[in-house]
Write a protein that holds these residues in place. Structure first.
Motif, short mmCIF file in Angstrom:
data_model
loop_
_atom_site.label_atom_id
_atom_site.label_comp_id
_atom_site.label_asym_id
_atom_site.label_seq_id
_atom_site.Cartn_x
_atom_site.Cartn_y
_atom_site.Cartn_z
N ALA A 280 -41.79 9.45 0.71
CA ALA A 280 -41.70 10.01 -0.57
C ALA A 280 -40.77 11.27 -0.54
O ALA A 280 -39.91 11.47 -1.29
CB ALA A 280 -42.84 10.26 -1.40
N PHE A 281 -41.26 12.14 0.14
CA PHE A 281 -40.39 13.48 0.48
C PHE A 281 -38.95 13.15 0.64
O PHE A 281 -38.02 13.81 0.06
CB PHE A 281 -40.94 14.20 1.57
CG PHE A 281 -42.20 15.13 1.24
CD1 PHE A 281 -42.04 16.48 0.82
CD2 PHE A 281 -43.58 14.44 1.17
CE1 PHE A 281 -43.17 17.28 0.31
CE2 PHE A 281 -44.62 15.28 0.75
CZ PHE A 281 -44.48 16.75 0.42
N ALA A 282 -38.76 12.12 1.75
CA ALA A 282 -37.45 12.07 1.98
C ALA A 282 -36.50 11.40 0.79
O ALA A 282 -35.50 11.77 0.82
CB ALA A 282 -37.35 10.81 3.27
N LEU A 283 -37.12 10.34 0.19
CA LEU A 283 -36.55 9.81 -1.25
C LEU A 283 -36.26 10.71 -2.21
O LEU A 283 -35.05 10.90 -2.70
CB LEU A 283 -37.26 8.68 -1.59
CG LEU A 283 -37.41 7.65 -0.82
CD1 LEU A 283 -38.60 6.47 -1.18
CD2 LEU A 283 -36.05 6.72 -0.74
N VAL A 284 -37.25 11.89 -2.36
CA VAL A 284 -37.08 12.91 -3.33
C VAL A 284 -35.82 13.91 -3.13
O VAL A 284 -35.04 14.02 -3.64
CB VAL A 284 -38.39 13.66 -3.57
CG1 VAL A 284 -38.07 14.96 -4.41
CG2 VAL A 284 -39.50 12.78 -4.23
N VAL A 285 -35.74 14.30 -1.88
CA VAL A 285 -34.75 15.10 -1.42
C VAL A 285 -33.40 14.20 -1.25
O VAL A 285 -32.31 14.93 -2.05
CB VAL A 285 -35.01 15.46 0.28
CG1 VAL A 285 -33.67 16.21 0.73
CG2 VAL A 285 -36.15 16.33 0.30
#
Length: 306
Positions: A280-285
């Motif tokens: 999720a963190f990677a996708l948001v960034v």
């Protein structure tokens, strides 16, 4: 963008507040936070009050009333209820769709980046939000299913309320160039504080004073801390960003609130993120970077045509 990230870091704290004072009802949390917000705002704006009021029209006061209700009072009551009933993860999932809602609405504004150009960013954002709450939504049904349903509905209500606030506030700030972003935030605080005073009798009727003195001290400390960090400082940064960025970029900046809320949740629960949460963190960034690229491409095309 830096202002948007700072606002997200400070706003993420509001997700922890209901956990820190779990013995208090959401209505009490809202009244406590916004009483503190209103009092601090009134003290800070007092020296400029007369000169500032003279620049405001009836339309501006009406905007302050409904923005304070949608973005502060109503939103925080619904958010606190959702966090207490279904937890931070599920609430973050629903609130995580704010960027999609705000960006779609903002795409109607003049000179906005077309939605087709923002499609990759929106898809990445939606995928990140789904990853954030996937584990919470996939867990077995519990005995508190009715309570969880109410919490989920409240989270959706909070999403609608804050979407209306984000769009209306950004447009009001661009229209009111004669009022500084800091003064607009303090005016919002004064109006929100007045709404909190009006809710005091209802709060006392719903849950009479029956907590220990130590619990009230902790409640007061959390209310003041959230008022200063999230409402005074966080809102000031957000207003500054809203005046500088187009609406389609404003929507993407809300993602940082979700990211920081999860980061604080991991610290509170003393655990590392799961693989889905890391994704999720990677996708948001990636979503934010994609949105920035789309806006830069649009700007470069304008310069080329000029």
């Amino acid at each position: 963008m830096a202002c948007g990230m700072g606002a997200g870091a400070l706003w993420g704290l509001v997700f922890l507040a209901p956990e820190l004072v779990g013995d208090f009802r959401p209505l009490q949390l809202a009244v406590g936070r916004y009483l503190a917000y209103g009092i601090i705002s009134a003290m800070l704006i007092a020296p400029r009050w007369r000169a500032l009021v003279g620049t405001l029209r009836r339309r501006d006061w009406l905007a302050l009333v409904w923005l304070s209700l949608a973005g502060n009072t109503l939103y925080y009551i619904l958010l606190s209820t959702a966090v207490q009933d279904v937890g931070i993860a599920t609430t973050s999932l629903v609130i995580g769709f704010l960027p999609v809602a705000v960006t779609i609405i903002g795409a109607r504004d003049r000179d906005a980046v077309p939605l087709a150009r923002l499609a990759p960013s929106l898809l990445l954002c939606a995928a990140g939000a789904i990853c954030i709450g996937w584990q919470a939504l996939g867990r077995p049904a519990s005995a508190n299913s009715d309570r969880e349903l109410v919490g989920f509905i409240c989270a959706i209500g909070a999403l609608v309320a804050w979407t209306a606030f984000a769009v209306g506030n950004a447009r009001a700030l661009k229209r009111l160039d004669r009022v500084s972003v800091h003064d607009w935030n303090l005016l919002t605080g004064v109006v929100t504080g007045a709404q909190a005073v009006a809710l005091l009798p209802l709060s006392a009727a719903v849950d009479p004073i029956q907590h220990a003195v130590s619990a009230w001290v902790q409640f007061g400390a959390v209310s003041i801390a959230v008022a200063v960090a999230a409402s005074i400082l966080g809102n000031a940064l957000w207003n500054r960003m809203s005046r500088l960025l187009p609406m389609t970029m404003v929507g993407q900046m809300i993602l940082f609130e979700t990211l920081f809320a999860l980061l604080y949740a991991f610290m509170w629960e003393r655990r590392l993120p799961s693989p889905l949460e890391v994704a999720a963190f990677a996708l948001v960034v990636a979503s934010v970077i994609s949105c920035i690229t789309a806006h830069r491409s649009r700007q470069a095309l304008r310069h080329a045509l000029a």
